[in-house]
Design a protein around this motif. Structure first.
Motif, mmCIF file in Angstrom:
data_model
loop_
_atom_site.group_PDB
_atom_site.id
_atom_site.type_symbol
_atom_site.label_atom_id
_atom_site.label_comp_id
_atom_site.label_asym_id
_atom_site.label_seq_id
_atom_site.Cartn_x
_atom_site.Cartn_y
_atom_site.Cartn_z
ATOM 1 N N UNK A 130 -9.653 13.185 31.369
ATOM 2 C CA UNK A 130 -10.488 14.306 30.963
ATOM 3 C C UNK A 130 -11.949 13.913 31.146
ATOM 4 N N UNK A 131 -12.714 14.689 31.881
ATOM 5 C CA UNK A 131 -14.102 14.345 32.184
ATOM 6 C C UNK A 131 -14.991 14.409 30.941
ATOM 7 N N UNK A 132 -14.678 15.324 30.028
ATOM 8 C CA UNK A 132 -15.554 15.507 28.867
ATOM 9 C C UNK A 132 -15.245 14.519 27.740
ATOM 10 N N UNK A 133 -14.128 13.836 27.841
ATOM 11 C CA UNK A 133 -13.718 12.940 26.744
ATOM 12 C C UNK A 133 -14.716 11.790 26.575
ATOM 13 N N UNK A 134 -14.843 11.336 25.322
ATOM 14 C CA UNK A 134 -15.761 10.228 25.043
ATOM 15 C C UNK A 134 -15.067 8.893 25.281
ATOM 16 N N UNK A 191 -11.100 6.337 28.227
ATOM 17 C CA UNK A 191 -11.183 7.759 27.937
ATOM 18 C C UNK A 191 -9.780 8.265 27.715
ATOM 19 N N UNK A 192 -9.690 9.464 27.226
ATOM 20 C CA UNK A 192 -8.367 10.041 27.003
ATOM 21 C C UNK A 192 -7.646 10.187 28.343
ATOM 22 N N UNK A 193 -6.397 9.782 28.357
ATOM 23 C CA UNK A 193 -5.601 9.949 29.567
ATOM 24 C C UNK A 193 -5.623 8.761 30.501
ATOM 25 N N UNK A 194 -6.553 7.845 30.289
ATOM 26 C CA UNK A 194 -6.603 6.672 31.159
ATOM 27 C C UNK A 194 -5.441 5.745 30.840
ATOM 28 N N UNK A 195 -4.978 4.964 31.787
ATOM 29 C CA UNK A 195 -3.888 4.025 31.488
ATOM 30 C C UNK A 195 -4.366 2.951 30.512
ATOM 31 N N UNK A 196 -3.468 2.605 29.570
ATOM 32 C CA UNK A 196 -3.831 1.603 28.566
ATOM 33 C C UNK A 196 -3.646 0.230 29.196
#
Lengths: 77, 370
Positions: free
Chosen positions: A28-32, A48-53
């Motif tokens: 998500x581009x807007x995620x912090x 960010x949200x959605x990135x691989x952990x």
């Protein structure tokens, strides 16, 4: 590897949910950014949200969330 | 009216100490106890008999004798010293970041116990902090006249080349990390409002800069803000201005029959050093005491140093030769200050506070009568 399964399971879940909603963009581009530290090499990782952990420098899949900057009040007694 | 002799008065205020007993512990100098004697409260009598003698006096530790007052008054001073003289202490801690191994609660408690010092003028100027109550909204707001702000921001990091040194087996934290220990000197006071002016001759700081608060390792960080309030020991021991404030009664040792020779040496060993002196018997005394000249004789040198262990009473040879006791109106005070006040001033302050309390009582009585 037990550590791998926990992080991997989370990732799988995420992949499933992102596929269900929108297959084109997984981040998500807007995620912090949220600060984590790697469980293996102790390097700071910001995700960010959605990135691989996953740690960027060593690839380890266990990350620890840092304490937030939220103020807590105590009585010095 | 009967007037008792000096010797009788002396005997009356002697607490007698036996092997397993103490007797004559209560004072009897009050009206109605001795028939035909006047023991009314008399200011002139007290003025004449009261005596204060200092033995040691350093800024943070003093010992003095207070002679000629009743236990009730001496004990009032002691209790005021412990619980009613105000000092500053950290009261609330706002923790923004604490990634150290010490829990927030433990850290807050430790910070509260650090003795602070500040200008006396500023301390007198400061008012009490009232906690907010539910009935009165907006109450209990900290302000410049009742609250001082202190900060502590420390982050521990590796020194340059510290990692390599650690890999080579170096374990000395001074050579590996920066900011690995937080001391009381790291507390930074931030003057607000009128505080800069009132505390001009003595900033708010820890009395002992070398108190170790906690230890950190690389990556750990402390960021917090503290509110220091003025308070008294009655509320919490951290506000108490003394480490100890106590008194003991002056011990007495009366040698009833002379103790001579090997017995005298044994007798001296029953007491702490310096309490019993060994004098050699002169030629005139020798005939009187029925012993040889130049033999040693036990003499009381300094009873104040005695601990009243009663060791001498355990030996059959001394049992009838010595009488132990304490003087009921001779208080040996010992005051250790935590640093906000000088130990001498502490006693004067306790006298002042007792006076204020008496005046308050009197005003109350006056109001009741009118």
């Amino acid at each position: 590897m037990s550590t791998y399964t926990t992080a991997g399971a989370q990732q799988q879940q995420q992949q499933q949910s992102s596929m269900a909603h929108d297959a084109s963009s997984s981040t998500d581009e807007r995620a912090r950014f949220v600060e984590y530290s790697c469980g293996d090499c102790d390097a700071p990782v910001s995700l960010k949200r959605g990135e691989p952990i996953r740690c960027r420098s060593c690839g380890h899949r266990v990350l620890y969330k840092k304490r937030t900057h939220r103020m807590v009040q105590f009585e010095a007694r | 009216m009967r007037v008792p002799s000096q010797a009788e008065l002396q005997e009356r205020k002697r607490v007698q100490i036996g092997i397993e007993t103490t007797s004559n512990a209560q004072s009897t100098d009050f009206p109605g106890h001795w028939p035909g004697e006047n023991h009314e409260w008399n200011l002139d009598y007290i003025k004449e008999n009261l005596n204060v003698k200092f033995h040691t006096s350093t800024p943070f530790d003093s010992e003095f004798s207070l002679i000629g007052i009743d236990t009730s008054v001496a004990n009032a001073f002691r209790r005021i010293l412990l619980a009613e003289i105000p000092t500053l202490a950290i009261e609330t801690v706002f923790i923004y970041q604490n990634t150290s191994v010490m829990q927030d609660e433990v850290l807050a408690h430790r910070l509260g116990l650090i003795p602070l010092q500040a200008s006396r003028r500023g301390l007198n100027w400061m008012k009490w902090y009232q906690k907010p109550t539910e009935e009165d909204e907006g109450s209990g707001a900290p302000s410049d006249y009742n609250c001082a702000i202190l900060r502590l921001n420390v982050k521990c990091e590796w020194q340059e080349g510290g990692l390599q040194r650690a890999a080579r087996g170096e374990t000395d934290p001074d050579k590996l990390y920066v900011n690995h220990s937080i001391y009381a000197r790291d507390l930074q006071w931030q003057a607000i409002g009128k505080q800069a002016e009132m505390f001009a001759d003595g900033p708010i700081q820890a009395v002992n800069p070398d108190i170790l608060i906690m230890k950190l390792r690389p990556g750990q960080e402390i960021e917090l803000l503290m509110h220091a309030m003025k308070g008294i020991g009655q509320d919490h021991a951290k506000f108490s201005p003394v480490a100890t404030a106590s008194y003991r009664l002056l011990p007495t040792i009366d040698i009833m029959k002379p103790i001579i020779g090997a017995d005298a040496k044994k007798f001296a060993r029953c007491f702490p050093k310096g309490v019993i002196r060994l004098d050699s018997v002169t030629s005139e005394e020798a005939s009187e005491l029925d012993c040889k000249e130049n033999e040693v004789k036990a003499v009381v040198a300094n009873p104040m140093r005695d601990t009243v262990s009663r060791e001498c009473l355990r030996h059959a040879e001394f049992k009838d030769k010595v009488k132990l006791g304490r003087v009921r109106d001779h208080f040996i005070f010992r005051i250790e200050s935590t640093g906000q006040w000088e130990s001498e001033d502490l006693f004067l302050e306790s006298v002042k506070l007792l006076k204020v309390k008496c005046q308050r009582m009197r005003r109350g009585l006056d109001a009741m009568m009118n």
